[in-house]
Design an enzyme around this catalytic site. Structure first.
Site, short mmCIF file in Angstrom:
data_model
loop_
_atom_site.label_atom_id
_atom_site.label_comp_id
_atom_site.label_asym_id
_atom_site.label_seq_id
_atom_site.Cartn_x
_atom_site.Cartn_y
_atom_site.Cartn_z
CB SER A 1 -0.75 -0.02 1.32
OG SER A 1 -1.84 1.19 1.35
CG HIS B 1 -4.45 5.06 -2.38
ND1 HIS B 1 -5.42 4.12 -3.23
CD2 HIS B 1 -4.00 4.25 -1.37
CE1 HIS B 1 -5.71 3.09 -2.50
NE2 HIS B 1 -4.86 3.39 -1.39
CG ASN C 1 -4.73 -1.12 -2.31
OD1 ASN C 1 -5.22 -2.25 -2.09
ND2 ASN C 1 -5.40 -0.17 -2.25
N GLY D 1 -3.71 -4.14 13.11
CA GLY D 1 -2.70 -3.97 12.43
C GLY D 1 -1.90 -2.68 12.96
CB SER E 1 1.93 0.55 8.77
OG SER E 1 3.13 0.34 9.42
#
Length: 492
Positions: free
Chosen positions: A280, A294, A296, A451, A455
């Site tokens: 990502s 952006h 991912n 998570g 990040s």
């Protein structure tokens, strides 16, 4: 296995085992003697960066300092000297080592780092010791002290890991996809889609961060290795306060374990295990004339109680968020996306472009986050697409990213801008933050699977404004952008 040519100034993994997998080190004295012979025969010919001696095989990670003939002779002298002494001690005759000894050219620093971790963890992986730190005949402890050892150029390796603490922390990484390095098999091939894709995103991260550092010319990416308590971890790379990029992150992760209850409800499944990996990235340029981007690319698996895969899919995409609209840039970005899709199915681009417009939409503002690109999810095996087919499609899109974005940055980075235009950029960044925190499924998944917060939230820009009821002037470039965001356009 075809043997690599040994060349001066290159790095190699040298490894071998006893003939017919036989024992080559009967005791600690044998291993100590082999290390003495390494120092005697290889000093000045190679730099030893890592080693591990096991009962029936060994690993050396080296940099070649002399020409091939000199180094080849040095290794021959080493093996012959040891075999002669060992045979005499054990009252045996004949060849001790398999011939020729195996070598693999190490082609990039990421591979070098992972190889060193693999070598040091070899005793633990073979269940010789419970923890690799306790093994006496690997080079791991050599990095923790200043004792006179055969390991040379330790500072170079520690710099690869940023520092000693990161070096120690990295040894807790999951190396399950880094297989077949003991010479048992002739090639290094991932056995599964997940290991192949994880290896791909590691290489893609290297390519992207290297190119972006070149473009910026001032700032470099800071690497942060992290581990998830429940299983897995990742490698975060962040760039800040550069000439071109004010803030950006290019992150990879591979996490696994029990699927949390909240996500069981979301996926409508019971008590299952999961694996998820992906890359990502978000880049916030300093200039309002250069768009935020952006992207991912990800892969997901779920398993039953027996560990069998019950579901798997790919997802991902890439989208552009400009602050001032340059139609040539929009057409270039979308044409690159379309070209990548068309190689696999001409229906993909219009389908995934529309999904991108729908997904990256701030419903509470009645406007898109940007001018879109591609968005695809739940790409599963079907009559027309195998998981291997999806792998090739997703990696095609991943490979297209730099071609889609870099020319735009190079074209716009030197344009002048005013303080008012910078303020507009910060106001629009506020809309970006709103989408990520209110609507984005990736943020939701990261938060609900424990998570790594740093990040997950690295996508947030450093300087943002929320101005009450701000409206752009009629007929301005700012209003032109809003009109496009409220009415998505077909760019190609």
């Amino acid at each position: 296995m075809k043997q690599e040519k040994i060349e001066k100034d290159y790095y190699y993994h040298i490894f071998n085992r006893g003939i017919n997998s036989g024992i080559i080190f009967q005791n600690e004295d044998n291993k100590s003697y082999f290390l003495k012979l390494i120092k005697k025969h290889l000093t000045g010919k190679v730099n030893i960066l890592a080693y591990c001696l096991m009962d029936n095989h060994f690993h050396l990670v080296v940099k070649i300092l002399e020409e091939e003939s000199i180094v080849t002779q040095a290794f021959s002298n080493l093996f012959n000297a040891y075999a002669k002494t060992y045979n005499k001690q054990q009252n045996r005759t004949g060849t001790l080592f398999e011939r020729p000894y195996k070598r693999i050219h190490i082609q990039n620093e990421d591979y070098l780092k992972r190889l060193i971790l693999y070598v040091h963890k070899n005793p633990e992986n073979h269940h010789i010791v419970k923890r690799f730190e306790n093994y006496e005949f690997s080079s791991y402890k050599n990095y923790l002290n200043d004792n006179n050892t055969i390991v040379t150029n330790k500072s170079y390796i520690l710099n690869l890991f940023n520092d000693l603490e990161n070096f120690k922390y990295a040894h807790n990484s999951d190396l399950s996809d880094f297989e077949n390095l003991t010479g048992i098999n002739d090639t290094i091939k991932p056995k599964t889609i997940k290991s192949k894709f994880y290896k791909y995103i590691q290489g893609l991260q290297d390519r992207i961060t290297s190119k972006l550092e070149t473009i910026d010319g001032k700032a470099t990416f800071k690497e942060d290795l992290w581990k998830r308590t429940e299983g897995g971890g990742g490698r975060t790379r962040v760039i800040e306060n550069g000439r071109v990029f004010e803030k950006g992150g290019v992150n990879i992760s591979g996490v696994h374990g029990k699927l949390p209850k909240s996500m069981q409800s979301y996926f409508k499944v019971g008590d299952v295990d999961f694996f998820a990996c992906g890359l990502s990235l978000v880049l916030h340029p300093k200039s309002p004339m250069v768009p935020t981007v952006h992207a991912n690319w990800r892969y997901f698996e779920m398993y039953d109680k027996q560990g069998d895969i019950i579901d798997s899919w790919f997802g991902g995409g890439q989208d552009l968020t400009p602050y001032y609209l340059f139609e040539d840039d929009a057409k270039h970005f979308h044409q690159t996306c379309k070209s990548a899709c068309d190689k696999h199915n001409p229906e993909f681009y219009p389908k995934y472009k529309a999904r991108c417009d729908d997904y990256f939409y701030n419903a509470h503002r009645n406007e898109g986050r940007g001018i879109g690109g591609l968005f695809f999810d739940y790409c599963k095996a079907s009559e027309t697409m195998t998981m291997e087919n999806w792998y090739h499609f997703v990696t095609e899109v991943g490979d297209s990213f730099l071609h889609a974005y870099v020319p735009i940055v190079e074209k716009r980075q030197a344009l002048e801008y005013t303080e008012a235009q910078r303020n507009w950029q910060e106001i629009r960044r506020g809309r970006y933050v709103e989408f990520n925190l209110v609507h984005d499924k990736g943020t939701l998944f990261g938060l609900k699977t424990n998570g790594r917060i740093e990040s997950i939230l690295m996508s947030l820009p450093p300087h943002v404004q929320w101005v009450y009821d701000h409206q752009p002037e009629a007929g301005s470039d700012e209003e032109k952008l809003i009109e496009i965001l409220q009415n998505p356009k077909d760019w190609v």
